[in-house]
Design a protein around this motif. Structure first.
Motif, PDB file in Angstrom:
ATOM      1  N   LEU A 100     -19.440   8.061  -0.208  1.00  0.00           N
ATOM      2  CA  LEU A 100     -18.497   7.671  -1.244  1.00  0.00           C
ATOM      3  C   LEU A 100     -18.610   6.176  -1.460  1.00  0.00           C
ATOM      4  CD1 LEU A 100     -15.188   9.569  -0.378  1.00  0.00           C
ATOM      5  CD2 LEU A 100     -16.726   9.989  -2.281  1.00  0.00           C
ATOM      6  N   TYR A 101     -18.468   5.765  -2.692  1.00  0.00           N
ATOM      7  CA  TYR A 101     -18.493   4.356  -3.043  1.00  0.00           C
ATOM      8  C   TYR A 101     -17.256   4.040  -3.856  1.00  0.00           C
ATOM      9  CZ  TYR A 101     -23.350   4.926  -1.764  1.00  0.00           C
ATOM     10  OH  TYR A 101     -24.489   5.218  -1.086  1.00  0.00           O
ATOM     11  N   CYS A 102     -16.759   2.855  -3.701  1.00  0.00           N
ATOM     12  CA  CYS A 102     -15.612   2.377  -4.455  1.00  0.00           C
ATOM     13  C   CYS A 102     -16.125   1.389  -5.496  1.00  0.00           C
ATOM     14  CB  CYS A 102     -14.635   1.693  -3.501  1.00  0.00           C
ATOM     15  SG  CYS A 102     -13.141   1.069  -4.297  1.00  0.00           S
ATOM     16  N   LEU A 103     -15.795   1.623  -6.750  1.00  0.00           N
ATOM     17  CA  LEU A 103     -16.245   0.753  -7.831  1.00  0.00           C
ATOM     18  C   LEU A 103     -15.077   0.363  -8.717  1.00  0.00           C
ATOM     19  CD1 LEU A 103     -19.473   2.669  -8.889  1.00  0.00           C
ATOM     20  CD2 LEU A 103     -19.318   0.639  -7.457  1.00  0.00           C
ATOM     21  N   CYS A 104     -15.157  -0.839  -9.269  1.00  0.00           N
ATOM     22  CA  CYS A 104     -14.136  -1.304 -10.201  1.00  0.00           C
ATOM     23  C   CYS A 104     -14.304  -0.573 -11.527  1.00  0.00           C
ATOM     24  CB  CYS A 104     -14.260  -2.805 -10.404  1.00  0.00           C
ATOM     25  SG  CYS A 104     -13.846  -3.728  -8.916  1.00  0.00           S
ATOM     26  N   LYS A 105     -13.189  -0.284 -12.163  1.00  0.00           N
ATOM     27  CA  LYS A 105     -13.210   0.441 -13.428  1.00  0.00           C
ATOM     28  C   LYS A 105     -13.750  -0.448 -14.549  1.00  0.00           C
ATOM     29  CE  LYS A 105      -9.383   3.443 -12.151  1.00  0.00           C
ATOM     30  NZ  LYS A 105      -7.977   3.787 -12.428  1.00  0.00           N
ATOM     31  N   GLN A 106     -14.434   0.184 -15.482  1.00  0.00           N
ATOM     32  CA  GLN A 106     -14.974  -0.511 -16.652  1.00  0.00           C
ATOM     33  C   GLN A 106     -13.849  -0.811 -17.639  1.00  0.00           C
ATOM     34  OE1 GLN A 106     -18.285  -1.343 -17.255  1.00  0.00           O
ATOM     35  NE2 GLN A 106     -18.776  -0.628 -15.197  1.00  0.00           N
ATOM     36  N   GLY A 107     -13.996  -1.870 -18.419  1.00  0.00           N
ATOM     37  CA  GLY A 107     -13.068  -2.160 -19.492  1.00  0.00           C
ATOM     38  C   GLY A 107     -11.821  -2.925 -19.088  1.00  0.00           C
ATOM     39  N   LEU A 108     -11.721  -3.318 -17.830  1.00  0.00           N
ATOM     40  CA  LEU A 108     -10.565  -4.091 -17.385  1.00  0.00           C
ATOM     41  C   LEU A 108     -10.814  -5.574 -17.624  1.00  0.00           C
ATOM     42  CD1 LEU A 108      -9.802  -2.304 -14.002  1.00  0.00           C
ATOM     43  CD2 LEU A 108      -8.703  -1.933 -16.214  1.00  0.00           C
TER      44      LEU A 108
ATOM     45  N   ASN B  39     -17.333  -4.880  -7.905  1.00  0.00           N
ATOM     46  CA  ASN B  39     -17.880  -3.653  -7.311  1.00  0.00           C
ATOM     47  C   ASN B  39     -18.274  -3.882  -5.862  1.00  0.00           C
ATOM     48  OD1 ASN B  39     -17.578  -2.104  -9.636  1.00  0.00           O
ATOM     49  ND2 ASN B  39     -19.620  -2.585 -10.371  1.00  0.00           N
ATOM     50  N   TYR B  40     -18.950  -4.998  -5.604  1.00  0.00           N
ATOM     51  CA  TYR B  40     -19.395  -5.289  -4.245  1.00  0.00           C
ATOM     52  C   TYR B  40     -18.195  -5.463  -3.315  1.00  0.00           C
ATOM     53  CZ  TYR B  40     -21.812  -7.070  -0.247  1.00  0.00           C
ATOM     54  OH  TYR B  40     -22.296  -7.213   1.032  1.00  0.00           O
ATOM     55  N   ALA B  41     -17.221  -6.275  -3.739  1.00  0.00           N
ATOM     56  CA  ALA B  41     -16.084  -6.600  -2.880  1.00  0.00           C
ATOM     57  C   ALA B  41     -15.234  -5.373  -2.550  1.00  0.00           C
ATOM     58  CB  ALA B  41     -15.224  -7.679  -3.537  1.00  0.00           C
ATOM     59  N   VAL B  42     -14.886  -4.578  -3.570  1.00  0.00           N
ATOM     60  CA  VAL B  42     -14.023  -3.426  -3.298  1.00  0.00           C
ATOM     61  C   VAL B  42     -14.748  -2.368  -2.477  1.00  0.00           C
ATOM     62  CG1 VAL B  42     -12.558  -3.849  -5.319  1.00  0.00           C
ATOM     63  CG2 VAL B  42     -14.445  -2.222  -5.504  1.00  0.00           C
ATOM     64  N   ASN B  43     -16.049  -2.215  -2.699  1.00  0.00           N
ATOM     65  CA  ASN B  43     -16.786  -1.240  -1.900  1.00  0.00           C
ATOM     66  C   ASN B  43     -16.910  -1.708  -0.449  1.00  0.00           C
ATOM     67  OD1 ASN B  43     -18.262   1.315  -1.717  1.00  0.00           O
ATOM     68  ND2 ASN B  43     -19.966  -0.027  -1.177  1.00  0.00           N
ATOM     69  N   SER B  44     -17.123  -2.995  -0.239  1.00  0.00           N
ATOM     70  CA  SER B  44     -17.180  -3.520   1.121  1.00  0.00           C
ATOM     71  C   SER B  44     -15.852  -3.259   1.838  1.00  0.00           C
ATOM     72  CB  SER B  44     -17.484  -5.018   1.106  1.00  0.00           C
ATOM     73  OG  SER B  44     -17.419  -5.549   2.414  1.00  0.00           O
ATOM     74  N   TYR B  45     -14.756  -3.527   1.158  1.00  0.00           N
ATOM     75  CA  TYR B  45     -13.424  -3.272   1.732  1.00  0.00           C
ATOM     76  C   TYR B  45     -13.258  -1.788   2.049  1.00  0.00           C
ATOM     77  CZ  TYR B  45      -8.334  -3.025   2.057  1.00  0.00           C
ATOM     78  OH  TYR B  45      -7.051  -2.793   2.482  1.00  0.00           O
ATOM     79  N   PHE B  46     -13.593  -0.931   1.097  1.00  0.00           N
ATOM     80  CA  PHE B  46     -13.468   0.514   1.247  1.00  0.00           C
ATOM     81  C   PHE B  46     -14.282   1.025   2.436  1.00  0.00           C
ATOM     82  CE2 PHE B  46     -15.006   4.798  -0.292  1.00  0.00           C
ATOM     83  CZ  PHE B  46     -13.811   5.468  -0.159  1.00  0.00           C
ATOM     84  N   GLN B  47     -15.512   0.558   2.567  1.00  0.00           N
ATOM     85  CA  GLN B  47     -16.365   0.999   3.669  1.00  0.00           C
ATOM     86  C   GLN B  47     -15.826   0.492   5.005  1.00  0.00           C
ATOM     87  OE1 GLN B  47     -18.563   3.309   3.053  1.00  0.00           O
ATOM     88  NE2 GLN B  47     -18.316   3.057   0.848  1.00  0.00           N
ATOM     89  N   ARG B  48     -15.362  -0.745   5.044  1.00  0.00           N
ATOM     90  CA  ARG B  48     -14.829  -1.299   6.294  1.00  0.00           C
ATOM     91  C   ARG B  48     -13.538  -0.620   6.712  1.00  0.00           C
ATOM     92  NH1 ARG B  48     -16.067  -7.132   7.929  1.00  0.00           N
ATOM     93  NH2 ARG B  48     -18.293  -7.210   7.513  1.00  0.00           N
ATOM     94  N   LYS B  49     -12.816  -0.048   5.771  1.00  0.00           N
ATOM     95  CA  LYS B  49     -11.587   0.689   6.078  1.00  0.00           C
ATOM     96  C   LYS B  49     -11.880   2.156   6.362  1.00  0.00           C
ATOM     97  CE  LYS B  49      -8.915  -2.822   5.703  1.00  0.00           C
ATOM     98  NZ  LYS B  49      -8.300  -3.430   6.849  1.00  0.00           N
ATOM     99  N   GLY B  50     -13.153   2.499   6.490  1.00  0.00           N
ATOM    100  CA  GLY B  50     -13.537   3.863   6.857  1.00  0.00           C
ATOM    101  C   GLY B  50     -13.342   4.875   5.745  1.00  0.00           C
ATOM    102  N   GLN B  51     -13.400   4.428   4.497  1.00  0.00           N
ATOM    103  CA  GLN B  51     -13.240   5.305   3.329  1.00  0.00           C
ATOM    104  C   GLN B  51     -11.918   6.062   3.369  1.00  0.00           C
ATOM    105  OE1 GLN B  51     -16.704   7.831   2.996  1.00  0.00           O
ATOM    106  NE2 GLN B  51     -18.100   6.106   2.839  1.00  0.00           N
ATOM    107  N   THR B  52     -10.896   5.445   3.933  1.00  0.00           N
ATOM    108  CA  THR B  52      -9.603   6.105   4.012  1.00  0.00           C
ATOM    109  C   THR B  52      -8.959   6.228   2.634  1.00  0.00           C
ATOM    110  OG1 THR B  52      -8.504   4.006   4.489  1.00  0.00           O
ATOM    111  CG2 THR B  52      -9.124   5.360   6.373  1.00  0.00           C
ATOM    112  N   PRO B  53      -8.242   7.329   2.412  1.00  0.00           N
ATOM    113  CA  PRO B  53      -7.557   7.503   1.125  1.00  0.00           C
ATOM    114  C   PRO B  53      -6.640   6.314   0.845  1.00  0.00           C
ATOM    115  CG  PRO B  53      -7.480   9.520   2.407  1.00  0.00           C
ATOM    116  CD  PRO B  53      -8.028   8.463   3.304  1.00  0.00           C
ATOM    117  N   GLY B  54      -6.648   5.869  -0.372  1.00  0.00           N
ATOM    118  CA  GLY B  54      -5.821   4.745  -0.765  1.00  0.00           C
ATOM    119  C   GLY B  54      -6.470   3.385  -0.593  1.00  0.00           C
ATOM    120  N   SER B  55      -7.598   3.340   0.103  1.00  0.00           N
ATOM    121  CA  SER B  55      -8.252   2.039   0.306  1.00  0.00           C
ATOM    122  C   SER B  55      -9.190   1.671  -0.841  1.00  0.00           C
ATOM    123  CB  SER B  55      -8.997   1.996   1.637  1.00  0.00           C
ATOM    124  OG  SER B  55     -10.066   2.924   1.656  1.00  0.00           O
TER     125      SER B  55
END
Length: 92
Positions: free
Chosen positions: A20-28, A67-83
């Motif tokens: 799973l990857y966390c990405l910032c939404k487009q158009g913001l 995209n890089y920052a939020v995915n790094s955070y998400f991965q470091r938090k173990g892909q937990t829901p809400g992260s």
């Protein structure tokens, strides 16, 4: 030996990934994306690569750095829901 290497390569290419990857939404707006970057980098993401002259500095866009920052955070938090929410700025 070559047969084993071929089979491993074949399995890797055809196997199902659960990554799973966390990405910032487009158009913001850039300010919303920057807030997500600031939070992620201040709360545990490894943002060193997106600093100027870092290995992931280019492409130098707020969207790509977000995209890089939020995915790094998400991965470091173990892909937990809400992260991967960042006040609605990101999604998996």
């Amino acid at each position: 030996m070559a047969l084993i290497a071929y089979l491993v390569l074949f399995m890797a290419m055809t196997g199902h990934s659960t990554a799973l990857y966390c990405l910032c939404k487009q158009g913001l707006s850039q300010s919303v994306l920057q807030k997500a970057i600031d939070y992620a980098c201040g709360a545990g993401a490894d943002c060193t690569p997106i600093l100027q002259n870092g290995v992931c500095w280019n492409p130098n866009t707020v969207q790509d750095h977000c995209n890089y920052a939020v995915n790094s955070y998400f991965q470091r938090k173990g892909q937990t829901p809400g992260s991967c929410d960042f006040a609605g700025a990101a999604a998996t």
